[in-house]
Design a protein around this motif. Structure first.
Motif, PDB file in Angstrom:
ATOM      1  N   GLN A  19       0.765  -0.998  -0.132  1.00  0.00           N
ATOM      2  CA  GLN A  19       0.044   0.049  -0.165  1.00  0.00           C
ATOM      3  C   GLN A  19       0.967   1.120  -0.110  1.00  0.00           C
ATOM      4  OE1 GLN A  19      -2.262  -0.496   3.622  1.00  0.00           O
ATOM      5  NE2 GLN A  19      -3.240  -2.260   2.798  1.00  0.00           N
TER       6      GLN A  19
ATOM      7  N   GLY B  54     -10.958  -8.937   1.005  1.00  0.00           N
ATOM      8  CA  GLY B  54     -10.013  -9.630   1.630  1.00  0.00           C
ATOM      9  C   GLY B  54     -10.413  -9.729   3.014  1.00  0.00           C
ATOM     10  N   ALA B  55      -9.996 -10.954   3.696  1.00  0.00           N
ATOM     11  CA  ALA B  55     -10.463 -11.302   5.052  1.00  0.00           C
ATOM     12  C   ALA B  55      -9.650 -12.170   5.731  1.00  0.00           C
ATOM     13  CB  ALA B  55     -11.792 -11.939   5.229  1.00  0.00           C
ATOM     14  N   GLY B  56      -9.917 -12.410   7.034  1.00  0.00           N
ATOM     15  CA  GLY B  56      -9.023 -13.525   7.696  1.00  0.00           C
ATOM     16  C   GLY B  56      -9.403 -13.534   9.286  1.00  0.00           C
TER      17      GLY B  56
ATOM     18  N   GLN C  99      -6.085   2.451   4.518  1.00  0.00           N
ATOM     19  CA  GLN C  99      -7.018   1.388   4.818  1.00  0.00           C
ATOM     20  C   GLN C  99      -7.898   1.605   5.931  1.00  0.00           C
ATOM     21  OE1 GLN C  99      -4.817  -2.293   5.493  1.00  0.00           O
ATOM     22  NE2 GLN C  99      -3.312  -1.180   7.022  1.00  0.00           N
TER      23      GLN C  99
ATOM     24  N   ARG D  15      -4.065   6.134  -1.293  1.00  0.00           N
ATOM     25  CA  ARG D  15      -2.938   5.480  -1.773  1.00  0.00           C
ATOM     26  C   ARG D  15      -2.282   5.974  -2.924  1.00  0.00           C
ATOM     27  NH1 ARG D  15      -4.657  -1.063  -1.033  1.00  0.00           N
ATOM     28  NH2 ARG D  15      -5.481  -0.819   0.986  1.00  0.00           N
TER      29      ARG D  15
ATOM     30  N   GLU E 181     -14.708  -1.824   6.600  1.00  0.00           N
ATOM     31  CA  GLU E 181     -14.001  -2.853   7.418  1.00  0.00           C
ATOM     32  C   GLU E 181     -15.088  -3.413   8.145  1.00  0.00           C
ATOM     33  OE1 GLU E 181     -10.479  -2.637   7.066  1.00  0.00           O
ATOM     34  OE2 GLU E 181      -9.846  -3.824   8.583  1.00  0.00           O
TER      35      GLU E 181
ATOM     36  N   SER F 104      -8.457  -0.222   8.376  1.00  0.00           N
ATOM     37  CA  SER F 104      -7.976  -1.235   9.498  1.00  0.00           C
ATOM     38  C   SER F 104      -7.776  -0.671  10.686  1.00  0.00           C
ATOM     39  CB  SER F 104      -6.838  -2.192   8.867  1.00  0.00           C
ATOM     40  OG  SER F 104      -7.503  -2.900   7.584  1.00  0.00           O
TER      41      SER F 104
ATOM     42  N   PHE G  57      -1.974  -8.594   9.219  1.00  0.00           N
ATOM     43  CA  PHE G  57      -2.969  -8.390  10.438  1.00  0.00           C
ATOM     44  C   PHE G  57      -3.967  -9.414  10.559  1.00  0.00           C
ATOM     45  CE2 PHE G  57      -5.414  -6.404   7.378  1.00  0.00           C
ATOM     46  CZ  PHE G  57      -4.721  -5.503   6.741  1.00  0.00           C
ATOM     47  N   THR G  58      -3.800 -10.417   9.568  1.00  0.00           N
ATOM     48  CA  THR G  58      -4.791 -11.540   9.720  1.00  0.00           C
ATOM     49  C   THR G  58      -3.984 -13.194   9.339  1.00  0.00           C
ATOM     50  OG1 THR G  58      -5.383 -11.122   7.534  1.00  0.00           O
ATOM     51  CG2 THR G  58      -7.111 -10.441   9.375  1.00  0.00           C
TER      52      THR G  58
ATOM     53  N   GLN H 120     -10.136  -0.565  13.578  1.00  0.00           N
ATOM     54  CA  GLN H 120     -10.040  -1.976  14.447  1.00  0.00           C
ATOM     55  C   GLN H 120      -9.116  -1.462  15.455  1.00  0.00           C
ATOM     56  OE1 GLN H 120      -8.566  -5.633  12.820  1.00  0.00           O
ATOM     57  NE2 GLN H 120      -9.380  -5.282  10.662  1.00  0.00           N
TER      58      GLN H 120
ATOM     59  N   ALA I 109     -11.859 -10.388  10.820  1.00  0.00           N
ATOM     60  CA  ALA I 109     -12.036  -9.210  10.073  1.00  0.00           C
ATOM     61  C   ALA I 109     -12.028  -9.259   8.563  1.00  0.00           C
ATOM     62  CB  ALA I 109     -10.639  -8.349  10.382  1.00  0.00           C
ATOM     63  N   PHE I 110     -12.687  -8.375   8.066  1.00  0.00           N
ATOM     64  CA  PHE I 110     -12.911  -8.033   6.466  1.00  0.00           C
ATOM     65  C   PHE I 110     -12.658  -6.883   6.003  1.00  0.00           C
ATOM     66  CE2 PHE I 110     -17.378  -8.613   8.248  1.00  0.00           C
ATOM     67  CZ  PHE I 110     -17.685  -7.411   7.715  1.00  0.00           C
ATOM     68  N   GLY I 111     -12.442  -6.642   4.820  1.00  0.00           N
ATOM     69  CA  GLY I 111     -12.413  -5.198   4.270  1.00  0.00           C
ATOM     70  C   GLY I 111     -12.514  -5.199   2.782  1.00  0.00           C
TER      71      GLY I 111
ATOM     72  N   GLN J 138     -13.304   2.503   1.762  1.00  0.00           N
ATOM     73  CA  GLN J 138     -13.506   1.058   2.218  1.00  0.00           C
ATOM     74  C   GLN J 138     -14.457   0.835   3.375  1.00  0.00           C
ATOM     75  OE1 GLN J 138      -9.665  -0.221   3.527  1.00  0.00           O
ATOM     76  NE2 GLN J 138      -9.000  -1.190   1.828  1.00  0.00           N
TER      77      GLN J 138
END
Ligand code: PHE
Length: 344
Positions: A156, A286-288, A170, A198, A214, A172, A254-255, A175, A309-311, A212
């Motif tokens: 990024q 994206g997630a995790g 982002q 970005r 999140e 994030s 982060f995931t 969070q 988490a997901f974004g 975004q």
């Protein structure tokens, strides 16, 4: 003399009757009742009259004056009324005429998508959190398990303001800010919509500023299947009841594990078409599972708590949903584009 006065009265009254403006009436007044007028003139000759005739003539002269004066004031009154009536008629407002239409705008497609997502997640018990767009390196990167010099920072490209502050890349960091506020105690169940930045060159699919949303859930006994169920519901609500999802392994610092989430193509139903580039699947987010380091750094015991988490990007969702082929349409405010999103 008597005839003379009567004659003057008749003349004056005729002129008053035929006058059709206040100005004309006033001319008659000046001409007949004024100091140099004919009545005054007649009265001057009263000296020649006998003592008996004088009061009779005086009374008659007064009568004539009064008759003219009252005719004048009646006429004035009538003319004024006519004037008012005319104005009322000219300036009358036809309340039955249709008004000029008020042009209503349309909601911006990004607003529509953001609100749709908010409604969906709020209905599942999430709350909405926000955070600053000018963010510290700590919240944007470090606390998300991206220490300084970590190579994944290159994923990024960032707009730095000082060595330690930047435009967030982002959503994030929200969070982290929210986890800190909870001081190690779950549950946490939030979505965070917002602008991110970005250092990209703008083209049909890239913009240096975009949006975004999140999602973060942290609680005891949260597993990957909770994430999967949530994303399945999201896919069906946003893209249609028949949609399925597919998770592919991916990487986010982060995931762990991290996944890329695909939705079965809403255009061809998975057979393959131009929208899904013949694959039957469309990548949407994206997630995790939240990395234990992220939980620990924000004061959560990672043995006790887990999270997912997901974004996702609203631009991408909107482009897919509405068949928009160039991300720049969102930002150029072309009324022909925007007015297509009018809702009944
Ligand atoms: N923040 C990630 C990005 O912008 C998306 C993401 C959010 C991935 C949350 C996983 C979990 O690319």
């Amino acid at each position: 003399m008597k005839e003379e006065l009567k004659q003057l009265e008749k003349e004056a009254l005729d002129k008053i009757t035929s006058a059709d403006s206040l100005k004309e009436v006033n001319e008659v007044r000046v001409a007949y009742l004024g100091k140099k007028g004919p009545i005054t003139e007649v009265l001057r000759g009263m000296g020649k009259l006998s003592a008996e005739e004088r009061p009779v003539m005086g009374a008659l002269a007064n009568e004539v004056r009064e008759s003219i004066a009252s005719a004048i004031s009646e006429k004035n009154e009538a003319l004024e009324q006519a004037e008012i009536a005319k104005k009322l008629e000219e300036q009358a407002i036809d309340v039955t005429l249709p008004g000029s239409p008020v042009k209503l705008g349309a909601r911006h497609p990004l607003t529509i998508v953001t609100e749709e997502l908010e409604d969906l997640f709020i209905s599942m018990g999430y709350t909405v959190e926000e955070g600053p767009e000018v963010e510290t390196d700590y919240y944007n990167f470090e606390a998300l398990n991206l220490p300084k010099e970590h190579p994944a920072r290159d994923m990024q490209d960032s707009f730095y303001i000082t060595a330690d502050t930047l435009l967030r890349t982002q959503t994030s960091p929200i969070q982290v800010r929210t986890l800190e506020k909870h001081k190690g105690k779950g549950p946490v169940k939030i979505i965070c919509p917002g602008k991110v930045y970005r250092r990209d060159n703008d083209d049909a699919t890239h913009s240096h500023q975009f949006n975004q949303i999140e999602g973060l859930v942290v609680d005891k006994n949260i597993s990957m299947s909770d994430l999967k169920g949530t994303l399945e519901l999201f896919a069906k609500k946003m893209f249609g009841e028949d949609r399925e999802i597919r998770l592919r392994p991916s990487f986010f610092p982060f995931t762990e594990p991290s996944v890329e989430v695909d939705v079965s193509c809403f255009k061809c139903g998975g057979k393959g078409c131009s929208v899904c580039k013949q694959t039957g699947w469309i990548e949407v987010l994206g997630a995790g599972m939240v990395h234990p380091n992220v939980l620990e750094m924000s004061g959560f015991d990672s043995n006790e708590y887990q999270g997912f988490a997901f974004g996702m990007g609203q631009e991408r969702i909107a482009m897919l949903k509405y068949g928009i082929d160039d991300i720049r349409h969102f930002y150029t405010n072309d009324i022909r584009f925007l007015s297509q999103f009018k809702q009944a």
